[in-house]
Design an enzyme around this catalytic site. Sequence first.
Site, PDB file in Angstrom:
ATOM      1  N   LYS A   1       0.825  -1.205   0.000  1.00  0.00           N
ATOM      2  CA  LYS A   1       0.000   0.000   0.000  1.00  0.00           C
ATOM      3  C   LYS A   1       0.864   1.262   0.000  1.00  0.00           C
ATOM      4  CE  LYS A   1      -3.682   0.053   2.604  1.00  0.00           C
ATOM      5  NZ  LYS A   1      -4.575   0.158   3.781  1.00  0.00           N
TER       6      LYS A   1
ATOM      7  N   GLU B   1      10.225  -5.915   3.476  1.00  0.00           N
ATOM      8  CA  GLU B   1      10.426  -7.190   2.784  1.00  0.00           C
ATOM      9  C   GLU B   1       9.968  -7.093   1.328  1.00  0.00           C
ATOM     10  OE1 GLU B   1       9.472  -8.123   7.148  1.00  0.00           O
ATOM     11  OE2 GLU B   1       8.728  -6.761   5.592  1.00  0.00           O
TER      12      GLU B   1
ATOM     13  N   GLY C   1      -4.849  -5.353   5.794  1.00  0.00           N
ATOM     14  CA  GLY C   1      -4.112  -6.264   4.930  1.00  0.00           C
ATOM     15  C   GLY C   1      -4.678  -7.664   4.910  1.00  0.00           C
ATOM     16  N   ARG C   2      -5.079  -8.188   6.069  1.00  0.00           N
ATOM     17  CA  ARG C   2      -5.578  -9.557   6.132  1.00  0.00           C
ATOM     18  C   ARG C   2      -7.009  -9.669   5.628  1.00  0.00           C
ATOM     19  NH1 ARG C   2      -4.753  -7.167  10.847  1.00  0.00           N
ATOM     20  NH2 ARG C   2      -6.377  -7.018  12.452  1.00  0.00           N
TER      21      ARG C   2
ATOM     22  N   GLU D   1      -3.839 -12.401  14.006  1.00  0.00           N
ATOM     23  CA  GLU D   1      -3.493 -10.987  13.938  1.00  0.00           C
ATOM     24  C   GLU D   1      -4.681 -10.135  14.361  1.00  0.00           C
ATOM     25  OE1 GLU D   1      -0.377  -9.264  11.098  1.00  0.00           O
ATOM     26  OE2 GLU D   1      -2.263  -8.632  10.166  1.00  0.00           O
TER      27      GLU D   1
ATOM     28  N   HIS E   1      -2.266 -38.861   9.473  1.00  0.00           N
ATOM     29  CA  HIS E   1      -1.038 -39.641   9.639  1.00  0.00           C
ATOM     30  C   HIS E   1       0.066 -38.779  10.235  1.00  0.00           C
ATOM     31  CE1 HIS E   1      -2.531 -43.139   7.324  1.00  0.00           C
ATOM     32  NE2 HIS E   1      -3.302 -42.213   6.780  1.00  0.00           N
TER      33      HIS E   1
ATOM     34  N   LYS F   1       9.611  -5.132  13.778  1.00  0.00           N
ATOM     35  CA  LYS F   1      10.025  -4.496  12.524  1.00  0.00           C
ATOM     36  C   LYS F   1      10.911  -3.281  12.793  1.00  0.00           C
ATOM     37  CE  LYS F   1       5.986  -3.901  10.523  1.00  0.00           C
ATOM     38  NZ  LYS F   1       5.000  -3.627   9.459  1.00  0.00           N
TER      39      LYS F   1
END
Length: 545
Positions: free
Chosen positions: A212, A218, A273-274, A359, A390, A510
């Site tokens: 944004k 990153e 964001g999520r 979050e 399994h 961060k």
Amino acid sequence: MTQTQPIPFLTERPAWKALQAHAETIKATDLRKLFADDPKRGEQMRVEAEGLFLDYSKNRITAETLKLLIQLAKDSGLRARCEAMFTGEKINTTEGRAVLHVALRAPASESIKVDGEDVVPEVHKVLDKMTSFANRIRSGEWTGHTGKRIRNVINIGIGGSDLGPVMAYEALKHYSQRDLTFRFVSNVDGTDFVEATRDLVPEETMFLVASKTFTTLETMTNAHTARDWFLASGAPETAIAKHFAALSTNTKLVGEFGIDTENMFGFWDWVGGRYSMDSAIGLSTMIAIGPDAFQEMLAGFHAMDVHFRTTPLEQNLPALLGLLTVWYTDFFDAQTVAILPYDQYMKRFPAYLQQLTMESNGKHVTLDGTRVTYSTGPIYWGEPGTNGQHSFYQLIHQGTRLIPCDFIGFFKALNPLGNHHDLLMANIFAQAEALAFGKTAEQVKAEGVAPELVAHKVFEGNRPSNVILADKLDPMTLGKLIALYEHSVFTQGVVWGIDSFDQWGVELGKALAQKIVPELDSKAALPLHHDSSTNELIELYRSNK
């Protein structure tokens, strides 16, 4: 949102206190008895709405439990808070923002206002722009700087700008255009980028940079690496505009990067964001499955939005899921929830829900900053069935922890192959049955098991689960499932009195990382002022890098 009178602190509400007393009664019984006492329990404790079927009968609850949980939701102001969200009030109080991911899938005929401005026309303006871009890539009309068509699309993002697109691509891969290759780069570890591009031709590759602000550390590190990789092929800098697009709102930085701002797709500060995969962040999804299928996905989201907003809580799918999570988290000390989709295409769905849920509700203070005295935000995790059977189901069945489970399955297979789908679905039903009813010592003995092994082969049962079924996994159904969990998370947050839409907990690490980066340069050897452990780790890295 204004309240006519303050809502009492959660643990002071009558419904909460009643649930505390009621929980002791429930803990003293088990699902075997609950089903034996009510032969029609499986018929009564189920809800079918918007093409989704929820069987919640295998939960450690009674009609009284549901009554008290629903009263708790009402006492917590769930309906008023829901309306506040849908009408654009700034319910993200710590950031002073509206929370309007529901506007991203609203039909053009609707009106949703933020600060007096209808946002729906702007949403559809971006969707139209995305549609044009996606169609040009899919048809081959869009060509790279050498005239070759684009065959590879790489989404560069992190968090919600990665988890949503990669989950949707994997979930809807059956519907994707197979002559296009899609990759997703998120980790600042250089391996992620190297492996994503190792076998690709730069002149046939399009990068979608999802940030944004166009400053996310990153994402921009990977974006500049992508730029260098592309230019290393001999392409001129002017060719950047043919091979990069931006999912961003920062026109200045996008332009400085070399991206044509005509190929910049914006979204808004009222989109977390999520919660952004159905915004411009979903451009890779639209390119993969096509604009029509993307619109079907949005219609699925919207159908669940309407259901959540208008349906009585007793029949409200997201509200019921959310309240059951509160029940186990706060009255049974359950620490986790397992998400178990029995569909290989859904393999990234649990990871997507990890961010959405944790979050959102991983908070330790209420909206007014008061420290909570109860548990919030359980850990969500899972893997597709039958693989998980399994792997970790041993702990779910016979471990010492209570782990509520959501099983997700579909009536129809997208890839019919012999009796594979029957075997898959048989396992959903069998696992839910085994968790609920287990196997007693008497049953084990009756099978002729040696006495010394009886205790090892007992399944205590009484372990709760939901079963969620739909016709088939298609774009519309995926939209409904995602919105189902979005609103379940919202329901939990309202009851707990927390802000489900900020994420301050990701900021400190961060900020500290930004400070440490220059300190890792062994040539600069900057003085260190951290704690002794961090100083030693940095020194060790400096001397060994």
